[in-house]
Design a protein around this motif. Structure first.
Motif, mmCIF file in Angstrom:
data_model
loop_
_atom_site.group_PDB
_atom_site.id
_atom_site.type_symbol
_atom_site.label_atom_id
_atom_site.label_comp_id
_atom_site.label_asym_id
_atom_site.label_seq_id
_atom_site.Cartn_x
_atom_site.Cartn_y
_atom_site.Cartn_z
ATOM 1 N N UNK A 147 0.815 -1.214 0.000
ATOM 2 C CA UNK A 147 0.000 0.000 0.000
ATOM 3 C C UNK A 147 0.850 1.266 0.000
ATOM 4 N N UNK A 148 2.150 1.132 0.254
ATOM 5 C CA UNK A 148 3.005 2.309 0.404
ATOM 6 C C UNK A 148 3.320 2.995 -0.915
ATOM 7 N N UNK A 149 3.207 2.267 -2.014
ATOM 8 C CA UNK A 149 3.564 2.846 -3.299
ATOM 9 C C UNK A 149 4.903 2.343 -3.784
ATOM 10 N N UNK A 150 5.310 2.739 -4.974
ATOM 11 C CA UNK A 150 6.530 2.191 -5.579
ATOM 12 C C UNK A 150 7.794 2.579 -4.810
ATOM 13 N N UNK A 151 8.730 1.627 -4.779
ATOM 14 C CA UNK A 151 10.043 1.851 -4.177
ATOM 15 C C UNK A 151 10.991 0.842 -4.812
ATOM 16 N N UNK A 152 12.228 1.226 -5.129
ATOM 17 C CA UNK A 152 13.128 0.305 -5.818
ATOM 18 C C UNK A 152 13.478 -0.949 -5.023
ATOM 19 N N UNK A 153 13.321 -0.933 -3.717
ATOM 20 C CA UNK A 153 13.673 -2.096 -2.906
ATOM 21 C C UNK A 153 12.511 -3.061 -2.713
ATOM 22 N N UNK A 154 11.337 -2.715 -3.229
ATOM 23 C CA UNK A 154 10.162 -3.543 -2.971
ATOM 24 C C UNK A 154 10.251 -4.909 -3.641
ATOM 25 N N UNK A 155 10.731 -4.972 -4.861
ATOM 26 C CA UNK A 155 10.704 -6.215 -5.642
ATOM 27 C C UNK A 155 11.419 -7.368 -4.943
ATOM 28 N N UNK A 156 12.664 -7.223 -4.462
ATOM 29 C CA UNK A 156 13.309 -8.374 -3.812
ATOM 30 C C UNK A 156 12.626 -8.798 -2.522
ATOM 31 N N UNK A 157 12.013 -7.855 -1.826
ATOM 32 C CA UNK A 157 11.309 -8.213 -0.600
ATOM 33 C C UNK A 157 10.076 -9.055 -0.926
ATOM 34 N N UNK A 158 9.334 -8.669 -1.944
ATOM 35 C CA UNK A 158 8.155 -9.450 -2.331
ATOM 36 C C UNK A 158 8.546 -10.813 -2.887
ATOM 37 N N UNK A 159 9.662 -10.889 -3.623
ATOM 38 C CA UNK A 159 10.123 -12.191 -4.109
ATOM 39 C C UNK A 159 10.474 -13.109 -2.937
ATOM 40 N N UNK A 271 12.094 -5.843 6.617
ATOM 41 C CA UNK A 271 12.380 -5.085 5.403
ATOM 42 C C UNK A 271 11.128 -4.376 4.891
ATOM 43 N N UNK A 272 9.985 -5.047 4.934
ATOM 44 C CA UNK A 272 8.744 -4.444 4.446
ATOM 45 C C UNK A 272 8.375 -3.213 5.259
ATOM 46 N N UNK A 273 8.500 -3.317 6.565
ATOM 47 C CA UNK A 273 8.181 -2.161 7.409
ATOM 48 C C UNK A 273 9.176 -1.025 7.192
ATOM 49 N N UNK A 274 10.443 -1.373 6.986
ATOM 50 C CA UNK A 274 11.449 -0.332 6.750
ATOM 51 C C UNK A 274 11.126 0.457 5.486
ATOM 52 N N UNK A 275 10.759 -0.244 4.418
ATOM 53 C CA UNK A 275 10.443 0.441 3.162
ATOM 54 C C UNK A 275 9.179 1.287 3.315
ATOM 55 N N UNK A 276 8.154 0.722 3.946
ATOM 56 C CA UNK A 276 6.904 1.464 4.111
ATOM 57 C C UNK A 276 7.128 2.745 4.907
ATOM 58 N N UNK A 277 7.926 2.659 5.968
ATOM 59 C CA UNK A 277 8.207 3.849 6.772
ATOM 60 C C UNK A 277 9.069 4.843 5.992
ATOM 61 N N UNK A 278 9.979 4.341 5.184
ATOM 62 C CA UNK A 278 10.827 5.216 4.368
ATOM 63 C C UNK A 278 9.989 6.006 3.369
ATOM 64 N N UNK A 279 9.043 5.322 2.739
ATOM 65 C CA UNK A 279 8.174 5.990 1.774
ATOM 66 C C UNK A 279 7.306 7.036 2.481
ATOM 67 N N UNK A 280 6.735 6.654 3.631
ATOM 68 C CA UNK A 280 5.840 7.570 4.340
ATOM 69 C C UNK A 280 6.572 8.821 4.813
ATOM 70 N N UNK A 281 7.834 8.663 5.207
ATOM 71 C CA UNK A 281 8.601 9.798 5.724
ATOM 72 C C UNK A 281 9.402 10.500 4.634
ATOM 73 N N UNK A 282 9.375 9.950 3.415
ATOM 74 C CA UNK A 282 10.131 10.504 2.294
ATOM 75 C C UNK A 282 11.610 10.677 2.670
ATOM 76 N N UNK A 283 12.203 9.598 3.155
ATOM 77 C CA UNK A 283 13.608 9.630 3.525
ATOM 78 C C UNK A 283 14.278 8.352 3.019
#
Length: 312
Positions: A147-159, A271-283
């Motif tokens: 739900x967080x939106x696109x991020x370059x690190x998402x693909x390996x986490x989902x795999x 990893x999933x939570x890290x990416x989601x928080x990164x997207x939400x905080x734009x950092x």
């Protein structure tokens, strides 16, 4: 946390600490304020408002386990046997315990955590206890990532997630036999009671249930495999668990076949939570978060439960 719940929760903690009216010099303090739980302290009493989606019946069964004499010296016992209701959220009351000092990692109680887990795992799971919620929380983290939106690190986490067996993704029942599990073990789940120098006890029954005990060892195992937990600390933890006859791993030899799936699942969740928080905080991701994501990328090369050692 809605603005009206926090003062009401604080008032509840005061009332639980002082059943009779009178002067009080204790301060109120907020120990945590997150969507999955808000915790306040007044004197030696702690009140926790659980997530609004919490099943009160399931929470009552978990409280009964924590209060059972068989778990004395393992789990911190609640002050009241049933949750209260506060604006539609279940609230529980607990004695205060002194937490692990985050500024003194060299004093981290890895042996105490391992021994408590082993004792918990050796205690028969009572009939009617809900399943341990670890896989459900991992699946929730993946939903948050998507739900967080696109991020370059998402693909390996989902795999890495898709390579896990169905039970670890909360899509099938956990394999038996059912064993009493904490469900969310980390050092923040230990306190000394009575504070400040009492024995170490496990806290937080939200995810307590019957399931796969390897899940309770999975977070330190994953940190070790990712290079985030020093090998000496991992050895201390594993040796103490085995010394206390914990059933999650063999008594000797390579523990990784028993731990691999759960460690992978906790790595993916982190990893999933890290990416989601990164997207939400734009950092950007920090070094620790990137190390966990890199571990997810490596998982694709070796299927779960194969290989002689850590694969995360």
């Amino acid at each position: 946390m809605t603005a009206d719940v926090l003062p009401a929760l604080t008032a509840g903690a005061r009332s639980a600490a002082h059943p009779t009216t009178g002067a009080c010099a204790h301060r109120d303090s907020v120990l945590a304020d997150r969507p999955d739980g808000t915790v306040v302290r007044h004197g030696d009493t702690v009140a926790k408002a659980h997530a609004s989606a919490t099943d009160p019946a399931g929470l009552s069964r978990r409280l009964a386990v924590a209060a059972h004499p068989a778990l004395a010296g393992i789990l911190l016992a609640p002050l009241r046997p049933e949750p209260a209701d506060l604006h539609g959220r279940p609230v529980t009351f607990w004695p205060y315990g002194a937490p692990v000092d985050p500024e003194a990692p060299e004093e981290a109680p890895w042996e105490a955590a391992a021994i408590l887990l082993a004792r918990l795992h050796r205690t028969p799971a009572p009939a009617g206890l809900p399943p341990m919620r670890g896989p459900v929380k991992a699946a929730r983290a993946i939903a948050r990532l998507r739900a967080a939106g696109p991020h370059p690190a998402t693909a390996p986490v989902l795999r890495a997630w898709e390579g896990l067996p169905a039970w670890a993704r909360a899509e099938a029942a956990m394999p038996g036999p059912d064993i009493l599990c904490h469900g969310d073990l980390h050092l923040g789940q230990l306190v000394r009671h009575p504070a400040p120098g009492g024995r170490w006890l496990l806290i937080d029954v939200d995810d307590l249930g019957a399931g796969v005990p390897a899940w309770d060892l999975a977070r330190p195992a994953a940190w070790y495999a990712c290079g985030l937990l020093p090998p000496d600390d991992w050895t201390r933890f594993l040796t103490a668990y085995r010394g206390a006859a914990g059933p999650a791993v063999p008594a000797d030899g390579d523990p990784w076949p028993a731990l691999d799936v759960a460690a992978r699942a906790l790595t993916v969740q982190t990893a999933a939570l890290a990416i989601a928080k990164s997207v939400a905080a734009d950092r950007p991701l920090d070094e620790v978060q990137q190390a966990v994501i890199d571990a997810c990328a490596r998982m694709g090369a070796v299927p779960p439960q194969l290989g002689p050692g850590p694969t995360t």
